[in-house]
Scaffold this active site. Sequence first.
Site: not given
Ligand code: TYM
Length: 333
Positions: A119, A200, A203
């Site tokens: 990032k 991957k 967004k």
């Molecule tokens: P974020 O917002 O990037 O993504 C949300 C969830 O979607 C999953 N994900 C995917 N799974 C499969 N294939 C993909 N291409 C893909 N892109 C995203 C992510 O693995 C995630 O589960 N750091 C986290 C947010 C967070 C969090 C937490 C998660 C903050 N605190 C505590 C769990 C527990 C994040 O950036 O998610």
Amino acid sequence: MAQPKTKKTVFSGVQPTGDLHIGNLIGALSLWVREQERHDNIFCVVDLHALTIPEAIEAKALHRSSLDVAALYVACGIDPDKSIIFLQSQVRQHAELAWILECVTPMGWMNRMTQFKTKAQMQETVGTGLYTYPILQAADILLYHTDLVPVGEDQRQHIEITQDIAQRFEGLFGYHFTRPEIMVREVGARVMGLDDPEAKMSKSAANPRHAIGILDAPGVILKKLKSAKTDSRTAVDAADLGAGVRNLLTIYQAFAGGTWEEAVRRFDGQGYGALKTGVAEATIAGLEPIQRRFKELRADEPALEAMLRRSAAAAAERAEATMVEVRKAVGVR
Ligand code: TYM
């Protein structure tokens, strides 16, 4: 005396940045829904995490995006009567615990975080919050003595560092946080980009054909899937699946249900055109009820806000119980 736990505590979250895509749905939300009945669930819209890339958010629109994500949780099948759904910023203990954990986390651990490196490369100036992002995530998880964290494969390193931080905190202050375990889907823990099956699905990709949004219209979904990158062959060969075809079959299986083997058998020998149409049909049919429910929920914003306030109060009560002990352990009142 505290009641013994009968169910495992689940915690997970999504950032309200950009439009949620089917990677988020398949990798995370669908897993939350599948496991909902078995566990004690807390699902958070992590709006404080969204602040780590201030260039990407529009402050006036952030709360609206958070409401969108909360509505999507419900639309996908999370039941607010069975699971806590709340906004991270509405439970102040997250930021408080994050600060305390920052003080015990060695910088060397943060330097190893691959998501930060990726990032950070994409921006001119990087805020310190992006660097300490995994510590706020650790606070989210540890605050509720979480047992299981259902997420996509990309979050593995963040869950591991959460375990390390908990261990270091215990070593320094003697307070025991439950050590969380990652939970991922067998198939679909890493959905790849339609334009590049080596990357991957994310967004923030620039190519509009990269990801399918959960709220994309049927015509858009079909068009994006028709242009998905496959390989130089013309038909599905079960014995030798390329990365692009494998990704399309992953998406198919997630929406059509059934096993991976059934998905492969269904398309074995068929041309890539038929595969793409089949995947599009399953995706459109799978998203249609979610989109309909989302529209209904967004049409009544006061009801959504009221649900979030109730849930935030329930989350805060649990978070505060932990913080009373944590403050005592570190010596503040
Ligand atoms: P974020 O917002 O990037 O993504 C949300 C969830 O979607 C999953 N994900 C995917 N799974 C499969 N294939 C993909 N291409 C893909 N892109 C995203 C992510 O693995 C995630 O589960 N750091 C986290 C947010 C967070 C969090 C937490 C998660 C903050 N605190 C505590 C769990 C527990 C994040 O950036 O998610």
